[in-house]
Design a protein around this motif. Structure first.
Motif, short mmCIF file in Angstrom:
data_model
loop_
_atom_site.label_atom_id
_atom_site.label_comp_id
_atom_site.label_asym_id
_atom_site.label_seq_id
_atom_site.Cartn_x
_atom_site.Cartn_y
_atom_site.Cartn_z
N VAL A 1 36.28 -10.73 31.44
CA VAL A 1 36.29 -11.94 32.26
C VAL A 1 35.85 -13.15 31.45
CG1 VAL A 1 33.93 -11.88 33.21
CG2 VAL A 1 35.82 -12.73 34.61
N ASP A 2 35.00 -12.94 30.41
CA ASP A 2 34.59 -14.05 29.55
C ASP A 2 35.81 -14.80 29.03
OD1 ASP A 2 31.82 -14.19 29.50
OD2 ASP A 2 31.63 -12.61 28.02
N ASP A 3 36.74 -14.07 28.41
CA ASP A 3 37.89 -14.73 27.78
C ASP A 3 38.88 -15.25 28.82
OD1 ASP A 3 36.80 -14.20 25.34
OD2 ASP A 3 38.03 -12.44 24.92
N ASN A 4 39.04 -14.55 29.93
CA ASN A 4 39.95 -15.04 30.95
C ASN A 4 39.39 -16.27 31.66
OD1 ASN A 4 42.55 -13.22 31.54
ND2 ASN A 4 40.93 -11.93 30.68
N ALA A 5 38.07 -16.35 31.78
CA ALA A 5 37.46 -17.57 32.32
C ALA A 5 37.69 -18.74 31.36
CB ALA A 5 35.97 -17.35 32.56
N ARG A 6 37.52 -18.48 30.06
CA ARG A 6 37.80 -19.54 29.08
C ARG A 6 39.27 -19.96 29.15
NH1 ARG A 6 34.79 -15.89 25.49
NH2 ARG A 6 32.68 -16.66 25.16
N ALA A 7 40.15 -18.98 29.34
CA ALA A 7 41.57 -19.31 29.44
C ALA A 7 41.85 -20.17 30.67
CB ALA A 7 42.40 -18.02 29.50
N LEU A 8 41.12 -19.92 31.76
CA LEU A 8 41.26 -20.77 32.94
C LEU A 8 40.79 -22.19 32.64
CD1 LEU A 8 42.12 -20.88 35.89
CD2 LEU A 8 39.83 -20.08 36.54
N LEU A 9 39.74 -22.32 31.83
CA LEU A 9 39.29 -23.64 31.41
C LEU A 9 40.38 -24.35 30.60
CD1 LEU A 9 35.62 -22.83 30.30
CD2 LEU A 9 36.28 -24.33 32.18
N VAL A 10 41.05 -23.59 29.71
CA VAL A 10 42.15 -24.19 28.95
C VAL A 10 43.25 -24.67 29.89
CG1 VAL A 10 44.02 -23.71 27.31
CG2 VAL A 10 41.70 -22.87 26.85
N ALA A 11 43.59 -23.84 30.88
CA ALA A 11 44.64 -24.22 31.83
C ALA A 11 44.27 -25.52 32.54
CB ALA A 11 44.85 -23.09 32.83
N CYS A 12 42.99 -25.66 32.90
CA CYS A 12 42.56 -26.89 33.55
C CYS A 12 42.62 -28.08 32.59
CB CYS A 12 41.14 -26.72 34.09
SG CYS A 12 41.00 -25.55 35.46
N ALA A 13 42.22 -27.84 31.32
CA ALA A 13 42.23 -28.93 30.34
C ALA A 13 43.65 -29.42 30.09
CB ALA A 13 41.60 -28.46 29.03
N LEU A 14 44.62 -28.52 30.19
CA LEU A 14 46.00 -28.91 29.92
C LEU A 14 46.65 -29.62 31.10
CD1 LEU A 14 47.38 -25.91 27.85
CD2 LEU A 14 46.35 -28.05 27.09
N ASN A 15 45.90 -29.83 32.17
CA ASN A 15 46.39 -30.67 33.27
C ASN A 15 46.18 -32.16 32.99
OD1 ASN A 15 47.24 -28.54 34.92
ND2 ASN A 15 45.19 -28.24 35.74
N ALA A 16 45.50 -32.47 31.86
CA ALA A 16 45.27 -33.87 31.52
C ALA A 16 46.59 -34.55 31.15
CB ALA A 16 44.29 -33.96 30.34
N PRO A 17 46.68 -35.85 31.31
CA PRO A 17 47.92 -36.56 30.99
C PRO A 17 48.33 -36.35 29.53
CG PRO A 17 46.41 -37.97 32.21
CD PRO A 17 45.64 -36.73 31.87
N GLY A 18 49.62 -36.15 29.32
CA GLY A 18 50.14 -36.01 27.97
C GLY A 18 50.11 -34.62 27.40
N GLU A 19 49.58 -33.66 28.15
CA GLU A 19 49.50 -32.29 27.64
C GLU A 19 50.62 -31.43 28.21
OE1 GLU A 19 47.98 -31.74 25.23
OE2 GLU A 19 46.06 -32.80 25.16
N GLN A 20 50.84 -30.31 27.53
CA GLN A 20 51.84 -29.34 27.97
C GLN A 20 51.18 -28.39 28.97
OE1 GLN A 20 53.36 -26.94 24.79
NE2 GLN A 20 54.41 -25.51 26.13
#
Length: 761
Positions: free
Chosen positions: A437-456
Motif C-alpha cells: 500500500v506504501d507504493d500504491n498510495a504514492r502512486a495515487l499522489l502522483v495521479a493527483c499531481a498530474l491533475n495540475a495544468p499542463g501535465e499528462q
C-alpha cells in the motif's frame, strides 16, 4: 580470479555439536576446495564452561561470555591481514544481551564483513532488532538461505534489497541411490524406514510423529521410525535426559517399542549420509513456522529422499511443486496419512525422490562455494572503492539544463490490474515480491499531481486502480491499512506499520482535495475520516508527519471536521516538542538519529503552521530543515541524501551511501514548502539541487533517470548505481518532477542548474 587471499569465518565449529558448527565447517571446507590458493581460518565460538578439541583450521576461539575475547579476536584478524570475514549469525551463540558482544568485534575490524543470517525473526525484541541493525550496518552484504528471509529483511528491518543475497543451504554431492543396500548395512533390511535426524529438543515435534505411528503401522506393519541424534546440549544442562525419557515412555504407552528406535549419538557426516540414504521417508515435524533454514532438511532433500514436513518457512520453499509433502503443524493424523500414503505407493515415492534430487543439484557445496566467493569478492570491491574514494570528494556532475517532460511509460509498465508492483529486476517488474500500500498510495499522489495544468493526466482506469488498492488495504476489523500483498493477491498481514498507515492517509487527503473525479474525492474524504482517529495512539514521528500532510490537503477541501482539526494540533505539538530548544542544542533535529523520508517531518510542521496560523510550527520546521540540508550537502555543494547505511546511527554525521530517490523527492517538497513560507531563494536552490541529483549532480556523476520512459534507478551504491527500477523509485522521481515543473510554471522560468552545480573541467 578472486583477489581475496585470506578469508576468516566466525561461528561455531566442529567438533562442537550443533547445526551452525556443521555449516561453518562445511562452508570453510567447500571454499578451501574451490579456491585452494586462498588461506582460510575459523574463529570458533565456544560456549561457556566447555572446551573442544578443535582442528588446525580453527585459528582462535572466543569464550562467548567474555567481551574482551571478542576484542582480541578483532586484533588477531586485523594483524593477520585477513581480506574478508564471513560471519555466521544465529541467536544464542554470541554473548551479551541479544548477542551484542559480537559488535565489539565487528566495530574493530579493518576488512569487509559478509554475514550469513541463519535465523531472521519476524517479531524481534527491541534489543534483538537493535543488535541485528548494527550487524547489518557493519556488513557489506548479508546472506539468507531462503526467499522468505529476504522478504523479512526488507519488510521488518528495511534492509535495501541489493544488500541481500539468497544462497541456499549447501549439501554434499551424494549419488542418487536406492535405500536397500544401506538398510542391509545398517541392520534395517526388509523394513520401511522413516527417519528424523537432529539434536533432540521439544520444538522438533517428535511427539507428533510418535503419535502418528499406530496409524502408519495399520497400513504398513513393517515400518520403523528412527530418531537419530543426541539431546541438545543446552537441554541436557537444564533437564538432563528427562525429555528423551518422556518420548520413550510415550512409545511404551502406545505399545510400539519394536517400531521406534532412538539412536542417542551425534554422528559424523559419512554416518549421517548413510542413515539418510537408507530411509524411505524423511520427516521434519517441527512445531514452529519461524525456521529459516534446516540443514537436515536440505541434506535429505539433496540425497533424493521423499520428505514429509510441517510448513515451516524453509520447508515451504524447498518442498513446493511436488518436491515433498507439507502437513499442518501438530496434526498427527495428517502426518501419519501422508507418510503411510508414500510408503504404500512406491511409484509416487520414486517420482518425488527424482524431482527432489534433480532440483537440488544447484545446492551442492561446490556450487554454493562459488556463489559465496562471488558475494565475497563483490563485497571486497565495494569496500575498496569506499576506501579509495573519499565520500566528501564529489564527482564533477553532468547537470541537465532543463526540466524534462513528464514521461510515465515505466510507471505504466510497473502496473497490472491489481496495482503498482513493489520491485523490478532492472526495468522488468518483479512479481515475486507483490505489492504494498506504501507504493500504491504514492502512486495515487502522483495521479493527483498530474491533475495540475499542463501535465499528462493519468488514465481514469489507472487512478481508479490505485484507489481500489487503497480501499482493499483498509481492514475495518483493525481500523488499520494492511501493507504487503503477495502476487497471489493475498494479504501477508492484518495491519501494516504505523508509517504505511500515515502515508496512506496522506494520499487519501490529497485525493480528497485534487482527484479529477468528484465521486472519488468524496470516497477519499470518507475513508480518510474513518481511518484518521487511530493515529492518535501512534508513536511514530513519521506517521504523525505523513498524517499531517494528509490533514493539510483534507483541510483545504473546506470540510468541517473538528476532530480532525484537534488531531492536527495534537500531532503538530508532538513534533514540535521533539525539536531541541534553540539555545540549548546545536543539533536541531527531532530524533537522535536520521532515517528515511527525513524531510517530511519539517515539511509537515511548515504546512501545518501556515494552515493553522501557528508561527512556532513554521519556525521549527524551517530550523530543522535548514539543519537537515546542511547534513545533506557535500563539501562540493552537491545534494547528498542521507544514506541508508546511516539508519539507526545515533548522534553521528550521516553516511553517504546507499542514496535513494525517496530522500530527494522528500527534500524537494520540503524546500518548496519552506520557500512558500518565507520566500527565501535558498530554498528554491535546495529543491533544484535535490532534483538535479536525479540527473548526474551526485557523488558518482551518473544519471539515475531514463528520460524516455521516466524510469528511475533505485539509488546509488558507493561504486555504481542500482540498476533495478522499482515502484518506490519511479513514483519518487515523478513526484519530484511534478513539483519542479509546477515551480517552473509558477515562476515563469525554465529550470537552470544552480551556480554550485556547474560542470567542472
Amino acid at each position: 580470479m578472486t583477489q581475496i587471499k585470506r578469508l576468516a569465518f566466525i561461528g561455531n565449529s566442529l567438533p562442537r555439536r550443533c547445526g551452525i558448527a556443521t555449516f561453518t565447517t562445511d562452508l570453510q571446507q567447500a571454499i578451501a576446495q574451490s579456491a585452494p590458493s586462498m588461506e582460510t581460518v575459523i574463529v570458533a565460538m565456544t560456549d561457556h564452561g566447555h572446551s573442544y578439541d578443535y582442528p588446525a583450521t580453527v585459528g582462535l576461539e572466543i569464550n562467548d561470555r567474555e567481551v574482551e575475547e571478542y576484542e582480541r579476536a578483532a586484533g588477531f584478524l586485523n594483524a593477520k591481514g585477513v581480506d574478508l570475514v564471513s560471519l555466521q549469525h544465529e541467536f544464542g551463540i554470541f554473548g551479551g544481551e541479544g548477542g551484542s558482544h559480537i559488535l565489539a568485534l565487528l566495530s574493530r575490524l579493518a576488512m569487509p564483513v559478509v554475514t550469513t543470517l541463519h535465523t531472521v525473526l519476524a517479531e524481534p525484541s527491541g534489543i534483538q532488532r537493535s543488535v541485528m541493525a548494527s550487524i547489518v550496518d557493519a556488513s557489506s552484504k548479508v546472506v539468507v538461505m531462503a526467499e522468505n528471509g529476504r522478504d523479512l529483511l526488507r519488510s521488518v528491518y528495511r534492509i535495501p534489497a541489493d544488500k541481500i543475497e539468497v544462497i541456499p543451504h549447501g549439501i554434499p554431492d551424494f549419488p542418487y541411490v536406492d535405500p536397500d543396500s544401506a538398510k542391509a548395512r545398517l541392520g534395517f533390511g526388509g523394513r520401511s524406514v522413516i527417519l528424523t535426524f537432529g539434536l533432540l529438543s521439544p520444538n522438533k515435534g517428535i511427539e507428533i510423529m510418535i503419535d502418528a505411528m499406530p496409524a502408519i503401522l495399520e497400513r504398513r506393519p513393517d515400518a520403523v521410525y528412527i530418531v537419530l541424534g543426541a539431546t541438545h546440549p543446552n537441554l541436557v544442562r537444564e533437564r538432563g535426559e528427562a525429555y528423551r525419557d518422556s518420548l520413550m515412555q510415550r512409545v511404551r504407552n502406545l505399545g510400539i517399542e519394536d517400531h521406534v528406535v532412538f539412536l542417542d549419538q551425534f554422528v559424523d557426516q559419512p554416518t549421517l549420509l548413510g542413515f539418510i540414504s537408507m530411509c524411505d521417508v524423511y520427516v521434519t515435524p517441527y512445531l514452529n513456522e519461524a525456521q529459516m533454514t534446516s540443514g537436515t532438511l536440505a541434506y535429505s532433500f539433496g540425497l533424493g529422499r521423499a520428505v514429509v514436513s510441517t510448513p515451516y518457512w524453509h520447508a515451504r520453499e524447498l518442498l513446493g511443486e511436488g518436491r515433498g509433502l507439507l502437513v499442518p503443524f501438530g496434526d498427527s493424523a495428517a502426518i501419519g496419512d501422508a507418510i503411510a500414503g508414500l510408503l504404500t505407493d512406491p511409484e509416487r515415492r520414486r517420482a518425488m525422490r527424482e524431482r527432489a534430487y534433480a532440483s537440488s543439484r544447484s545446492m551442492v557445496w561446490d556450487r554454493t562455494a562459488e556463489r559465496y566467493l562471488a558475494t565475497f569478492e563483490g563485497a571486497r570491491r565495494v569496500r575498496t572503492l569506499k576506501m579509495l574514494t573519499r565520500p566528501d570528494q564529489g564527482v564533477a556532475p553532468r547537470v541537465e539544463p532543463a526540466t524534462p517532460e513528464m514521461q510515465i511509460g515505466h510507471l505504466l509498465a510497473m502496473c497490472d490490474d491489481t496495482g503498482l508492483f513493489q520491485h523490478a529486476v532492472h526495468s522488468v517488474p518483479d512479481r515475486s515480491h507483490g505489492y504494498c500500500v506504501d507504493d500504491n498510495a504514492r502512486a495515487l499522489l502522483v495521479a493527483c499531481a498530474l491533475n495540475a495544468p499542463g501535465e499528462q493526466r493519468l488514465s481514469e482506469v489507472l487512478t481508479s486502480r490505485f484507489a481500489a488498492f487503497v480501499q482493499h488495504a483498509w481492514n475495518p476489523d483493525t481500523r488499520r491499512f494492511r501493507n504487503f500483498m503477495g502476487f497471489d493477491r493475498r494479504w501477508l498481514e492484518d495491519r501494516g506499520s504505523e508509517d504505511s498507515h500515515g502515508r496512506t492517509l496522506w494520499a487519501l487527503g490529497e485525493a480528497a482535495r485534487s482527484d479529477a473525479s468528484a465521486s472519488r474525492r468524496r470516497w477519499a474524504a470518507a475513508l480518510f475520516a474513518e481511518a484518521l482517529p487511530v493515529v492518535e495512539a501512534f508513536g511514530s514521528p513519521r506517521a504523525w508527519a505523513f498524517t499531517l500532510l494528509g490533514l493539510d490537503a483534507y483541510g483545504a477541501t473546506g470540510v468541517d471536521d473538528p476532530a480532525a482539526e484537534r488531531l492536527r494540533v495534537c500531532l503538530a505539538d508532538r513534533l514540535l516538542a521533539m525539536v531541541p530548544d534553540e539555545a540549548a542544542e546545536a543539533r536541531a533535529w527531532f530524533e537522535a538519529g536520521l532515517s528515511y523520508d527525513n524531510a517530511r517531518l519539517p515539511q509537515a510542521l511548515i504546512l501545518t503552521g501556515r494552515a493553522t496560523g501557528t508561527p512556532a510550527y513554521v519556525a521549527a520546521g524551517l530550523r530543522t530543515l535548514r539543519w537537515l540540508m546542511a547534513q545533506q550537502t557535500s563539501p562540493s555543494g552537491l545534494f547528498r541524501p542521507v544514506g541508508s547505511e546511516s539508519f539507526g546511527d545515533i548522534d553521528k554525521r550521516p553516511r553517504p551511501f546507499d542514496q535513494q530517490p525517496l530522500e530527494a523527492a522528500a527534500t524537494i517538497s520540503a524546500c518548496l514548502a519552506a520557500w512558500r513560507a518565507d520566500g527565501n531563494p535558498e530554498w528554491r536552490g535546495g529543491a533544484r539541487r535535490a532534483f538535479n541529483w536525479f540527473f548526474g549532480a551526485n557523488d558518482l556523476g551518473v544519471d539515475l533517470v531514463d528520460r524516455d520512459t521516466g524510469s528511475c534507478r533505485d539509488g546509488l551504491h558507493p561504486d555504481r548505481p542500482n540498476e533495478n527500477r522499482g515502484g518506490e523509485s519511479v513514483v519518487s522521481y515523478l513526484l519530484g518532477l511534478a513539483e519542479i515543473r509546477q515551480l517552473g510554471r509558477i515562476s515563469g522560468e525554465r529550470m537552470k542548474a544552480s551556480p554550485s552545480l556547474t560542470l567542472r573541467a
